[in-house]
Motif scaffolding. Structure first.
Motif, PDB file in Angstrom:
ATOM      1  N   THR A 138      12.153  15.389  -3.352  1.00  0.00           N
ATOM      2  CA  THR A 138      13.007  14.083  -3.588  1.00  0.00           C
ATOM      3  C   THR A 138      11.700  12.894  -4.550  1.00  0.00           C
ATOM      4  N   ARG A 139      12.408  12.130  -4.989  1.00  0.00           N
ATOM      5  CA  ARG A 139      11.637  10.718  -5.820  1.00  0.00           C
ATOM      6  C   ARG A 139      11.436   9.797  -4.751  1.00  0.00           C
ATOM      7  N   GLY A 140      10.663   9.519  -4.253  1.00  0.00           N
ATOM      8  CA  GLY A 140       9.981   7.946  -4.018  1.00  0.00           C
ATOM      9  C   GLY A 140      10.083   6.957  -4.689  1.00  0.00           C
ATOM     10  N   VAL A 141       9.595   5.938  -4.009  1.00  0.00           N
ATOM     11  CA  VAL A 141       9.030   4.549  -4.502  1.00  0.00           C
ATOM     12  C   VAL A 141       8.363   4.831  -6.351  1.00  0.00           C
ATOM     13  N   THR A 142       8.655   3.900  -7.147  1.00  0.00           N
ATOM     14  CA  THR A 142       7.814   3.980  -8.896  1.00  0.00           C
ATOM     15  C   THR A 142       8.165   2.361  -8.794  1.00  0.00           C
ATOM     16  N   ARG A 143       6.410   2.701  -9.733  1.00  0.00           N
ATOM     17  CA  ARG A 143       6.180   1.409  -9.734  1.00  0.00           C
ATOM     18  C   ARG A 143       6.292   1.417 -11.752  1.00  0.00           C
ATOM     19  N   GLU A 151       0.806  -1.085   0.510  1.00  0.00           N
ATOM     20  CA  GLU A 151      -0.146  -0.108   0.094  1.00  0.00           C
ATOM     21  C   GLU A 151       1.035   1.491  -0.230  1.00  0.00           C
ATOM     22  N   VAL A 152       2.089   1.144  -0.428  1.00  0.00           N
ATOM     23  CA  VAL A 152       3.191   2.389  -0.045  1.00  0.00           C
ATOM     24  C   VAL A 152       4.301   2.301  -1.183  1.00  0.00           C
ATOM     25  N   GLY A 153       3.967   1.590  -2.401  1.00  0.00           N
ATOM     26  CA  GLY A 153       4.921   0.906  -2.934  1.00  0.00           C
ATOM     27  C   GLY A 153       5.605   0.685  -3.095  1.00  0.00           C
ATOM     28  N   SER A 154       5.891  -0.560  -1.892  1.00  0.00           N
ATOM     29  CA  SER A 154       6.819  -2.720  -1.704  1.00  0.00           C
ATOM     30  C   SER A 154       8.138  -1.348  -1.873  1.00  0.00           C
ATOM     31  N   PRO A 155       8.028  -0.512  -1.052  1.00  0.00           N
ATOM     32  CA  PRO A 155       9.846  -0.702  -0.659  1.00  0.00           C
ATOM     33  C   PRO A 155      10.723  -0.874  -0.159  1.00  0.00           C
ATOM     34  N   SER A 156       9.937  -2.128   0.238  1.00  0.00           N
ATOM     35  CA  SER A 156      11.009  -3.357   0.994  1.00  0.00           C
ATOM     36  C   SER A 156      10.857  -4.331   0.083  1.00  0.00           C
ATOM     37  N   THR A 157      10.005  -4.706  -0.151  1.00  0.00           N
ATOM     38  CA  THR A 157       9.991  -5.802  -0.880  1.00  0.00           C
ATOM     39  C   THR A 157       9.582  -6.331  -2.238  1.00  0.00           C
ATOM     40  N   ARG A 158      10.413  -4.897  -3.118  1.00  0.00           N
ATOM     41  CA  ARG A 158      10.833  -5.217  -4.352  1.00  0.00           C
ATOM     42  C   ARG A 158      11.070  -5.889  -4.592  1.00  0.00           C
ATOM     43  N   ASP A 159      12.303  -5.672  -3.957  1.00  0.00           N
ATOM     44  CA  ASP A 159      13.637  -6.929  -4.555  1.00  0.00           C
ATOM     45  C   ASP A 159      13.110  -7.542  -4.191  1.00  0.00           C
ATOM     46  N   LEU A 160      12.326  -8.479  -3.423  1.00  0.00           N
ATOM     47  CA  LEU A 160      12.154  -9.851  -3.066  1.00  0.00           C
ATOM     48  C   LEU A 160      10.482 -10.522  -4.220  1.00  0.00           C
ATOM     49  N   GLY A 201      -3.714   2.356  -9.982  1.00  0.00           N
ATOM     50  CA  GLY A 201      -3.969   2.325  -8.982  1.00  0.00           C
ATOM     51  C   GLY A 201      -2.938   1.309  -8.989  1.00  0.00           C
ATOM     52  N   GLY A 202      -1.532   0.946  -8.594  1.00  0.00           N
ATOM     53  CA  GLY A 202      -0.534   0.025  -8.926  1.00  0.00           C
ATOM     54  C   GLY A 202      -0.887  -0.932  -9.017  1.00  0.00           C
ATOM     55  N   GLY A 204     -16.168  -6.727 -13.571  1.00  0.00           N
ATOM     56  CA  GLY A 204     -15.978  -7.749 -12.977  1.00  0.00           C
ATOM     57  C   GLY A 204     -15.082  -8.614 -14.076  1.00  0.00           C
ATOM     58  N   GLY A 205     -14.222  -7.767 -14.638  1.00  0.00           N
ATOM     59  CA  GLY A 205     -12.783  -8.101 -15.394  1.00  0.00           C
ATOM     60  C   GLY A 205     -11.806  -8.108 -14.539  1.00  0.00           C
ATOM     61  N   VAL A 206     -10.372  -8.568 -15.523  1.00  0.00           N
ATOM     62  CA  VAL A 206      -9.123  -8.591 -14.442  1.00  0.00           C
ATOM     63  C   VAL A 206      -8.723  -7.498 -15.425  1.00  0.00           C
ATOM     64  N   VAL A 207      -6.877  -7.279 -14.831  1.00  0.00           N
ATOM     65  CA  VAL A 207      -5.942  -6.641 -15.027  1.00  0.00           C
ATOM     66  C   VAL A 207      -5.039  -7.237 -16.026  1.00  0.00           C
ATOM     67  N   THR A 208      -4.491  -6.986 -17.312  1.00  0.00           N
ATOM     68  CA  THR A 208      -3.751  -7.431 -18.064  1.00  0.00           C
ATOM     69  C   THR A 208      -2.720  -6.445 -18.342  1.00  0.00           C
ATOM     70  N   GLY A 209      -2.576  -4.689 -17.190  1.00  0.00           N
ATOM     71  CA  GLY A 209      -1.227  -3.887 -17.182  1.00  0.00           C
ATOM     72  C   GLY A 209      -2.010  -3.072 -16.728  1.00  0.00           C
ATOM     73  N   ARG A 210      -1.118  -1.877 -15.707  1.00  0.00           N
ATOM     74  CA  ARG A 210      -1.132  -1.704 -14.938  1.00  0.00           C
ATOM     75  C   ARG A 210      -0.236   0.312 -15.376  1.00  0.00           C
ATOM     76  N   TYR A 211      -0.782   1.179 -14.991  1.00  0.00           N
ATOM     77  CA  TYR A 211      -0.633   2.545 -15.785  1.00  0.00           C
ATOM     78  C   TYR A 211       1.105   2.655 -14.780  1.00  0.00           C
ATOM     79  N   ALA A 212       2.323   3.559 -14.906  1.00  0.00           N
ATOM     80  CA  ALA A 212       3.284   3.755 -14.226  1.00  0.00           C
ATOM     81  C   ALA A 212       3.020   4.736 -13.401  1.00  0.00           C
ATOM     82  N   ILE A 213       3.725   4.486 -11.700  1.00  0.00           N
ATOM     83  CA  ILE A 213       2.818   5.361 -10.649  1.00  0.00           C
ATOM     84  C   ILE A 213       4.437   5.783 -10.330  1.00  0.00           C
TER      85      ILE A 213
END
Length: 383
Positions: A292-297, A154-163, A331-332, A184-193
């Protein structure tokens, strides 16, 4: 698996009321991201449920003051290390401990309310229920199944992205039980954040006796907020969601902090938006501004392998008795990371509902069984 695995899945005895009761037990365990102890309690509960299903449980310590993660591997006849299916989900929420007092777990007709019941404890729970029913029926999935439960999505996965990226790279397919789309559909892509931290630093003075001598950090930040949100276009959006400043009402504020978020459908547009944010300047020479830039998806764009996975899911849904569309979404999620790596990823496989991140968050109870059956069908079919 039988010759027709979907037929076997159609016969699995999913029980809506039992599933709802189990899910509500999870929802009652509040687990906001920034309360590591609370998230660990939720991870304990999920780890025990997974262990009861026969999974080999690994606890991965947290970093950056966040809670850790749970990795659960299920026994399989394939040789150790065979690329399989990764079920990727998070158990942290945006709702602080105590939200249950304002958003109590309650059922009203086909709706069941509760903090994080939709985003995304509902989806995570039905994924486990799909595995439970497959195992109880004595069915063997074509590929090994691993579940990774994380703690800071919920905060961009700063501590778990590498994992997440390392684990996904060892798998053939990633399934993400984030909430279903409103259709009711599914997601096949997500925007950059991209996220940003801003700080203005002014000059203090006594607000009553020497107001003119001060330079308000809050005033400058307010100007920046208006300017930042005015940069929004169809290609790239900007919003400020957090602002904190000042300490005493009778003192001109020395510092003010804010957090901003930018989202774009294309990586090039996000990169341009990042450049604009980092180029912001203070409107007052006596007040400094730091950005300053924070986490990015990263942007995740579907390829043919993703669309093949979608077509498989749609075919399963049709046999169950409903249809699913697909879309790229804002909504990454952690699917941004795995999809951007080129690993076939299907997201939005969770339950249907509305009001995520609000005090009206709820699921549609009658979506529990069909969505769990869809998830089981994918586990039974992906090769």
């Amino acid at each position: 698996m039988p010759a027709d695995p979907i037929a076997a899945v159609l016969d699995l005895p999913f029980d809506q009321e039992a599933m709802l009761a189990g899910l509500c037990r999870w929802v009652a365990c509040e687990s906001p991201t920034f309360d590591a102890a609370a998230v660990e309690r939720m991870l304990d509960m999920a780890a025990r449920d997974l262990a009861l299903l026969g999974a080999r449980i690994e606890r991965i310590p947290g970093q950056m003051d966040f809670a850790g993660c749970v990795r659960a591997r299920f026994p399989h006849a394939a040789p150790e290390g065979t690329p399989g299916v990764l079920v990727l989900a998070h158990l942290d929420t945006v709702h602080p401990v105590g939200t249950l007092e304002r958003l109590p777990i309650r059922r009203e007709g086909n709706r069941c309310y509760g903090p994080a019941i939709l985003d995304m404890k509902g989806g995570t729970y039905i994924a486990l229920e799909a595995i439970r029913q497959i195992l109880r029926a004595g069915l063997a999935t074509p590929l090994p199944v691993t579940v990774l439960l994380t703690s800071d999505e919920e905060v961009g996965s700063p501590s778990t992205r590498d994992l997440i990226e390392a684990e996904a790279a060892r798998h053939k397919v990633v399934l993400v039980p984030e909430p279903a789309r409103p259709s009711g559909g599914v997601v096949t892509g997500r925007y950059a954040i991209a996220r940003f931290n801003l700080r203005t630093t002014g000059r203090p003075s006594h607000a009553g006796a020497r107001l003119a001598e001060g330079r308000s950090a809050i005033r400058e930040m307010c100007r920046q907020v208006v300017a930042i949100e005015a940069m929004t276009t169809d290609d790239c959006t900007f919003s400020v969601g957090v602002i904190r400043g000042g300490q005493w009402v009778n003192c001109v504020a020395t510092h003010c902090d804010a957090e901003a978020l930018s989202m774009a459908k294309r990586q090039a547009d996000l990169d341009a938006g990042v450049a604009r944010m980092l180029a912001l300047k203070s409107t007052n020479p006596d007040v400094t501004l730091e950005v300053t830039r924070g986490v990015t998806r990263p942007v995740w764009e579907p390829d043919e392998r993703v669309m093949a996975l979608y077509r498989l899911a749609r075919g399963i849904a049709n046999r169950i008795g409903f249809d699913i569309g697909h879309e790229s979404s804002g909504g990454g999620s952690d699917g941004n990371f795995t999809g951007a790596l080129g690993i076939p990823t299907l997201d939005g496989l969770g339950v249907a509902g509305a009001g995520a991140h609000t005090l009206e968050e709820h699921i549609l109870v009658d979506s529990l069984v069909p969505r769990a059956r869809l998830f089981a069908g994918l586990l039974a079919s992906v090769e």
